[in-house]
Design a protein around this motif. Structure first.
Motif, mmCIF file in Angstrom:
data_model
loop_
_atom_site.group_PDB
_atom_site.id
_atom_site.type_symbol
_atom_site.label_atom_id
_atom_site.label_comp_id
_atom_site.label_asym_id
_atom_site.label_seq_id
_atom_site.Cartn_x
_atom_site.Cartn_y
_atom_site.Cartn_z
ATOM 1 N N ALA A 125 1.067 -1.084 -0.337
ATOM 2 C CA ALA A 125 -0.034 0.025 -0.353
ATOM 3 C C ALA A 125 0.793 0.973 -0.007
ATOM 4 O O ALA A 125 0.926 2.538 -0.782
ATOM 5 N N ALA A 126 1.562 1.437 1.044
ATOM 6 C CA ALA A 126 3.087 2.777 0.840
ATOM 7 C C ALA A 126 3.699 2.906 -1.002
ATOM 8 O O ALA A 126 3.117 3.988 -0.972
ATOM 9 N N VAL A 127 4.123 1.670 -0.736
ATOM 10 C CA VAL A 127 4.320 2.004 -2.516
ATOM 11 C C VAL A 127 3.748 2.386 -3.374
ATOM 12 O O VAL A 127 4.140 3.232 -4.286
ATOM 13 N N LEU A 128 2.667 2.135 -3.422
ATOM 14 C CA LEU A 128 1.720 2.372 -4.285
ATOM 15 C C LEU A 128 1.165 3.268 -3.938
ATOM 16 O O LEU A 128 0.977 4.118 -5.055
ATOM 17 N N MET A 129 1.089 4.132 -2.862
ATOM 18 C CA MET A 129 0.779 5.054 -2.665
ATOM 19 C C MET A 129 1.914 6.455 -3.189
ATOM 20 O O MET A 129 1.726 7.547 -3.920
ATOM 21 N N ALA A 130 2.992 5.635 -2.867
ATOM 22 C CA ALA A 130 4.046 6.326 -3.666
ATOM 23 C C ALA A 130 4.075 6.661 -4.837
ATOM 24 O O ALA A 130 4.251 7.962 -5.376
ATOM 25 N N ILE A 131 3.831 5.625 -5.150
ATOM 26 C CA ILE A 131 3.794 5.371 -6.649
ATOM 27 C C ILE A 131 3.056 6.334 -7.578
ATOM 28 O O ILE A 131 2.923 7.618 -8.552
ATOM 29 N N MET A 132 1.480 6.555 -6.719
ATOM 30 C CA MET A 132 0.506 7.603 -7.335
ATOM 31 C C MET A 132 0.886 8.980 -6.763
ATOM 32 O O MET A 132 0.283 9.944 -7.742
ATOM 33 N N MET A 133 1.361 9.108 -5.777
ATOM 34 C CA MET A 133 1.431 10.349 -5.408
ATOM 35 C C MET A 133 2.391 11.114 -6.612
ATOM 36 O O MET A 133 2.276 12.274 -6.940
ATOM 37 N N PHE A 134 3.730 10.782 -6.643
ATOM 38 C CA PHE A 134 4.087 10.994 -7.848
ATOM 39 C C PHE A 134 3.813 11.063 -9.129
ATOM 40 O O PHE A 134 4.117 11.874 -9.543
ATOM 41 N N LEU A 135 2.903 10.460 -9.622
ATOM 42 C CA LEU A 135 1.757 10.749 -10.466
ATOM 43 C C LEU A 135 1.269 11.804 -10.750
ATOM 44 O O LEU A 135 1.304 12.885 -11.476
ATOM 45 N N PHE A 136 0.268 12.302 -9.554
ATOM 46 C CA PHE A 136 -0.466 12.851 -9.026
ATOM 47 C C PHE A 136 0.409 14.627 -9.396
ATOM 48 O O PHE A 136 -0.104 15.570 -10.049
ATOM 49 N N LEU A 137 1.372 14.410 -8.797
ATOM 50 C CA LEU A 137 2.016 15.711 -8.112
ATOM 51 C C LEU A 137 2.862 15.994 -9.895
ATOM 52 O O LEU A 137 3.008 16.840 -10.253
ATOM 53 N N HIS A 138 3.141 14.498 -10.981
ATOM 54 C CA HIS A 138 3.834 15.501 -12.229
ATOM 55 C C HIS A 138 2.633 15.682 -13.484
ATOM 56 O O HIS A 138 2.666 16.269 -14.204
ATOM 57 N N PHE A 139 1.456 14.793 -13.109
ATOM 58 C CA PHE A 139 0.538 15.193 -14.502
ATOM 59 C C PHE A 139 -0.391 16.482 -13.724
ATOM 60 O O PHE A 139 -1.320 17.110 -14.550
ATOM 61 N N SER A 140 -0.321 16.928 -12.632
ATOM 62 C CA SER A 140 -1.188 17.875 -12.212
ATOM 63 C C SER A 140 -0.378 19.135 -12.156
ATOM 64 O O SER A 140 -0.955 19.761 -11.550
ATOM 65 N N GLN A 141 0.996 19.495 -12.348
ATOM 66 C CA GLN A 141 2.144 20.117 -12.848
ATOM 67 C C GLN A 141 1.124 21.600 -12.811
ATOM 68 O O GLN A 141 0.869 22.817 -12.327
ATOM 69 N N ASP A 142 0.266 21.396 -14.213
ATOM 70 C CA ASP A 142 0.223 23.148 -15.278
ATOM 71 C C ASP A 142 -1.151 22.871 -14.434
ATOM 72 O O ASP A 142 -1.458 24.036 -14.258
#
Lengths: 227, 306
Positions: free
Chosen positions: B239-256
């Motif tokens: 859960a912690a690993v998947l959450m970290a990946i999701m958070m990374f993707l969220f921050l990456h794709f929500s930049q704009d």
């Protein structure tokens, strides 16, 4: 082999499952413990493998007084007594092979030895061709044979069978009893708890009858005498 | 029994349990992840709120207007004096001419104002200093500090009075946001604890017969317990690993999106999660693992009494 001296088991002040039971079972005997529902026969079986503890009295299995057995020693006792249950008590998410192997794995047997013993035992109970099936893929009789195989892998000196034919039809019940007789012929002491009159009468072995938690008869080559 | 053999068997049974109870494993892991999503959402909102507040605070400036007779050298000396204070982030010098130009630009469409300027005939503005501090709390100190005999008589006006109310409101809002964020985080953490506790208890309840059977065939408590504990630890790690990946993707794709809403603050939000990522991951994994291990051990207790 098994000696009960003045054993009582009470569940609270008003429920007395066993009262002053004394009996002695010799090595290699085949003993049927009979009685109606509520007579205390299953409680007696549970005392033998420490699923229940006696309220009073002394129980000796082999040279081991298990009346006041420590919780940490119970697993060791259970690895020395084979137990067969009415509802089979198989691990539903393990295969036939894994269910039998599990009894050896808990005792710390090496994998190689497990690979040697389990197929042999499964052959004895006639399930060598169904090793990879799950319990739900077997008939009641086959499931009970897995349960017996599991109880035998330790090569126990005592086998306690609590209503092993209770959930089976006549043909499968007969097969299971024949298997228990065969095991007894190899020298294992068998304690069969049952209320099946026909099975007890066909065995012509020692019969201990219980009623209201007390031993009411103990006859060699006996019959089911309770009404 | 050798410890190595026990550990290897516990690991084998753990993976068997996870795969053979696929849907239960999937649901348990999903609930663990959803719990972390909730906690991280609260954390994200808290960080964004803090960054926005800090950004507003940074934009608050106080202007010190000097008398027309104050020379440029004197005002620049005051600028140097103020820069000497640790609380001061920046001091900008605005000349009288710049102030006049800026005024004209701002009020270019207002003929009455321009006519008034013409009437005066000369530049009514003096030199000025625009001061920004690290914290809004420091303005009062800085404005007191400039009141030295050397500069006090040349100071025409300090517009702190106008900002005072705004600064107080920002301070008040900031502490309320921090308090609300903490309360919300505590509430969600409490809900998360209850969810994890209940999920594990349900998972163990499903296995209650199995646990009893294992005991009846001679397994000791630790042999039964170990695969379930390992399973709980693996769910926590997953859960912690998947959450970290999701958070990374969220921050990456929500930049704009973040740039659009928060401007420069978005960089700080990203930086916060980049800088604190390992700590957040380890904390979430650690708390989840400890919680699920304790709950597993507690939930199994009654079924081990066979």
């Amino acid at each position: 082999m098994i000696r009960l001296t003045n054993v009582s088991k009470h569940y609270g002040p008003d429920t007395r499952a066993l009262e002053h039971v004394s009996l002695n079972i010799k090595p290699g005997e085949f003993v049927s413990i009979v009685g109606q529902s509520g007579s205390g026969k299953t409680t007696l079986a549970k005392l033998l493998f420490a699923e229940e503890m006696a309220t009073k009295g002394k129980i000796v299995v082999g040279d081991w007084d298990i009346s006041k057995i420590a919780r940490s020693q119970v697993p060791t006792l259970r690895r020395q007594i084979g137990v067969v249950f009415q509802d089979f008590k198989l691990l539903q998410r393990k295969t036939v092979y894994e269910n039998v192997a599990f009894a050896l794995q808990v005792a710390g047997e090496k994998s190689k030895r497990i690979r040697d013993i389990v197929p042999q035992v499964l052959k004895i109970v006639g399930l060598h061709d169904k090793t990879h099936r799950y319990p739900r893929q077997l008939s009641g009789g086959e499931q009970q044979r897995v349960s017996i195989a599991r109880s035998l892998v330790h090569r126990p000196k005592i086998l306690v069978a609590d209503e092993p034919t209770g959930n089976l039809d006549t043909i499968h019940a007969h097969e299971i009893i024949q298997l228990l007789k065969k095991i007894n012929e190899y020298g294992t002491t068998v304690v069969l708890v049952t209320h099946d009159r026909d099975i007890v009468n066909s065995l012509k072995k020692r019969v201990i009858s219980l009623a209201e938690g007390r031993v009411v008869s103990d006859i060699q080559h006996g019959k089911y005498v309770l009404s | 029994m050798s410890v190595y053999l026990s550990i290897m068997r516990a690991i084998k049974f753990t993976f068997q349990n996870i795969l053979r109870n696929f849907w239960l494993s999937f649901i348990t892991l999903t609930i663990f992840i959803l719990t972390l999503v909730t906690v991280n959402a609260v954390l994200f909102v808290n960080v964004v709120a803090q960054e926005v507040l800090e950004s507003v605070e940074e934009r608050v400036e106080v202007t010190i207007y000097f008398q027309p007779e104050a020379t440029e050298d004197l005002v620049k000396s005051a600028q140097g004096y103020l820069r000497g204070f640790g609380q001061v982030r920046d001091v900008q010098f605005v000349s009288a001419q710049d102030a006049l130009d800026s005024f004209k630009e701002r009020h270019g469409a207002d003929e009455i104002v321009l006519a008034s300027l013409e009437e005066i005939g000369s530049n009514p503005f003096g030199n000025a200093l625009v001061v920004s501090t690290n914290s809004t709390d420091d303005f009062e100190f800085i404005l007191d500090a400039i009141e030295t005999p050397e500069y006090a008589s040349y100071i025409k006006e300090k517009d702190f009075t106008d900002y005072e109310v705004i600064i107080e409101r920002i301070d008040s809002l900031s502490s309320r946001v921090r308090l609300a964020g903490f309360a919300l985080a505590a509430l969600f953490a409490f809900i998360a604890v209850l969810i994890i506790f209940n999920t594990i208890r349900v998972a163990i309840y499903v296995h209650r017969d199995e646990i009893g059977i294992m005991k009846l065939v001679g397994a000791n408590d630790w042999f039964v317990r170990a695969p379930f504990l390992l399973e709980a630890a693996l769910y926590s790690l997953g859960a912690a690993v998947l959450m970290a990946i999701m958070m990374f993707l969220f921050l990456h794709f929500s930049q704009d999106w973040l740039i659009g809403y928060f401007g420069d603050s978005h960089a700080d939000v990203n930086a916060y999660f980049v800088d604190n990522g390992p700590v957040i991951f380890l904390t979430e994994f650690g708390v989840l693992a400890v919680l699920s291990l304790l709950t597993t051990a507690y939930a199994m207790r009654r079924y081990l009494r066979v």
